[in-house]
Scaffold this motif. Structure first.
Motif, PDB file in Angstrom:
ATOM      1  N   SER A 114       0.846  -1.279   0.200  1.00 49.15           N
ATOM      2  CA  SER A 114      -0.189  -0.037  -0.036  1.00 49.15           C
ATOM      3  C   SER A 114       0.644   0.778   0.056  1.00 49.15           C
ATOM      4  CB  SER A 114      -0.695   0.183   1.505  1.00 49.15           C
ATOM      5  OG  SER A 114       0.148   0.054   2.344  1.00 49.15           O
TER       6      SER A 114
ATOM      7  N   LEU B 298      -1.412   8.279   0.042  1.00 50.00           N
ATOM      8  CA  LEU B 298      -1.450   9.700  -0.615  1.00 50.00           C
ATOM      9  C   LEU B 298      -1.360  11.392   0.615  1.00 50.00           C
ATOM     10  CD1 LEU B 298      -4.592   8.643  -3.096  1.00 50.00           C
ATOM     11  CD2 LEU B 298      -2.000   8.013  -3.482  1.00 50.00           C
TER      12      LEU B 298
ATOM     13  N   ARG C 280      -5.315   9.193   2.792  1.00 50.03           N
ATOM     14  CA  ARG C 280      -6.275   8.622   1.316  1.00 50.03           C
ATOM     15  C   ARG C 280      -4.839   7.292   1.568  1.00 50.03           C
ATOM     16  NH1 ARG C 280      -9.088  10.317  -3.126  1.00 50.03           N
ATOM     17  NH2 ARG C 280      -7.600  11.262  -3.445  1.00 50.03           N
ATOM     18  N   ARG C 281      -5.606   6.296   1.603  1.00 49.87           N
ATOM     19  CA  ARG C 281      -4.553   4.497   1.749  1.00 49.87           C
ATOM     20  C   ARG C 281      -4.809   4.026   0.124  1.00 49.87           C
ATOM     21  NH1 ARG C 281      -4.309  -0.731   4.445  1.00 49.87           N
ATOM     22  NH2 ARG C 281      -6.758  -0.484   4.075  1.00 49.87           N
ATOM     23  N   GLN C 282      -4.244   4.280  -0.806  1.00 48.88           N
ATOM     24  CA  GLN C 282      -4.598   2.889  -2.098  1.00 48.88           C
ATOM     25  C   GLN C 282      -2.854   2.157  -2.023  1.00 48.88           C
ATOM     26  OE1 GLN C 282      -6.007   3.714  -4.237  1.00 48.88           O
ATOM     27  NE2 GLN C 282      -6.140   1.266  -5.504  1.00 48.88           N
TER      28      GLN C 282
ATOM     29  N   LEU D  99      -9.181   0.824 -12.955  1.00 47.10           N
ATOM     30  CA  LEU D  99      -9.053   2.368 -12.175  1.00 47.10           C
ATOM     31  C   LEU D  99      -9.864   3.005 -13.361  1.00 47.10           C
ATOM     32  CD1 LEU D  99      -6.335   2.047  -9.290  1.00 47.10           C
ATOM     33  CD2 LEU D  99      -9.300   1.322  -8.520  1.00 47.10           C
TER      34      LEU D  99
ATOM     35  N   ASP E  32     -10.313  -0.180  -1.127  1.00 53.06           N
ATOM     36  CA  ASP E  32      -8.873   0.712  -1.049  1.00 53.06           C
ATOM     37  C   ASP E  32      -7.894  -0.005  -2.216  1.00 53.06           C
ATOM     38  OD1 ASP E  32      -9.209   2.380   0.756  1.00 53.06           O
ATOM     39  OD2 ASP E  32      -7.848   1.427   2.606  1.00 53.06           O
ATOM     40  N   TYR E  33      -8.328  -1.343  -2.746  1.00 51.77           N
ATOM     41  CA  TYR E  33      -7.324  -1.573  -3.776  1.00 51.77           C
ATOM     42  C   TYR E  33      -8.609  -1.283  -5.149  1.00 51.77           C
ATOM     43  CZ  TYR E  33      -6.037  -5.191  -6.563  1.00 51.77           C
ATOM     44  OH  TYR E  33      -5.441  -5.749  -7.890  1.00 51.77           O
TER      45      TYR E  33
ATOM     46  N   GLY F 157     -10.313   1.365  -5.377  1.00 50.23           N
ATOM     47  CA  GLY F 157     -11.237   2.622  -5.269  1.00 50.23           C
ATOM     48  C   GLY F 157     -12.259   3.363  -4.850  1.00 50.23           C
TER      49      GLY F 157
END
Length: 235
Positions: free
Chosen positions: A56, A59, A63-65, A141, A180-181, A183
């Motif tokens: 991961s 951002l 936020r986490r991506q 995404l 989070d994966y 989006g």
């Protein structure tokens, strides 16, 4: 392929470690443990023997991506899927489940590659797969609807676990990890799960298991944008 409760997969690195080759270290971590954190210096290459690892990145707005989930037999570095000698982790890696890993010093890996051509082939295969999955995630995404994203993810998990049609799929990662994966938001994921269940495409078995009741319809939905499997060359 991933077998959550079965014999763990072994790559070339793990086999050398088991055979007592010098320079390799085996270790185990509990679920939730961190392998490395974005920004720290790490001089290791990792081979995942069992369990699931989450990559991961945070951002600037907090936020986490999630960049991806790693499964047994996959090799990764502090730069994620890439082989980088900079030493600075460009993402974070955490254990989704209890994991076993084999590590080797990244700074001395070039010499090992020169003397072990079979490892080079293994890394090239891993890099090709990782590049394909990165392309799929960019498409996911950028172009796929929420329903297509979630169905693609479920088919991907079924492929990793090598389950037969109608057999339960384990989802050891949390719903937050899934959102989070992909989006998406929690509300959207819950709504899509409900939509799929009401149309008898999937059946939920608690919070961590799901069955794809209608694989044909699921593939129809996902194939609107991309395939959940590696493409095959035309004959």
């Amino acid at each position: 392929m991933l077998h959550v409760a079965a014999e763990p997969s072994r790559s070339t690195i793990a086999n050398w470690s088991a055979a007592g080759e010098p320079g390799f270290r085996a270790g185990a971590l509990e679920a939730g443990a961190s392998l490395f954190i974005e920004g720290e210096t790490v001089d290791k290459i990792y081979d995942l023997v069992s369990g699931i690892v989450r990559l991961s990145k945070m951002l600037p707005d907090g936020r986490r991506q999630i960049l991806g989930f790693l499964f047994p037999g996959e090799i990764f570095t502090p730069s994620g899927f890439a082989i980088s000698h900079g030493g600075c982790a460009t993402c974070s890696a955490d254990a989704v489940t209890a994991v076993e890993v084999v590590t080797h010093r990244l700074s001395s890996f070039d010499g090992l590659l020169a003397s072990r051509p079979e490892l080079t082939r293994s890394l090239l295969a891993t890099a090709a797969k990782s590049l394909f999955m990165a392309q799929q995630q960019m498409l996911l995404l950028g172009r796929m609807s929420a329903t297509e994203r979630l169905v693609w993810f479920l088919l991907r998990m079924a492929e990793q676990q090598d389950v037969e049609a109608g057999e339960p799929i384990r989802l050891p990662m949390s719903r937050v990890d899934i959102t989070d994966y992909l989006g998406l938001t929690m509300e959207t994921v819950s709504r899509v799960f409900r939509w799929l269940r009401e149309r008898n495409i999937i059946a939920l078995k608690g919070a961590t298991e799901i069955r794809i009741v209608d694989p044909g319809r699921a593939r129809q939905i996902a194939d609107c944008a991309c395939s959940a499997t590696m493409p095959r060359c035309r004959q």
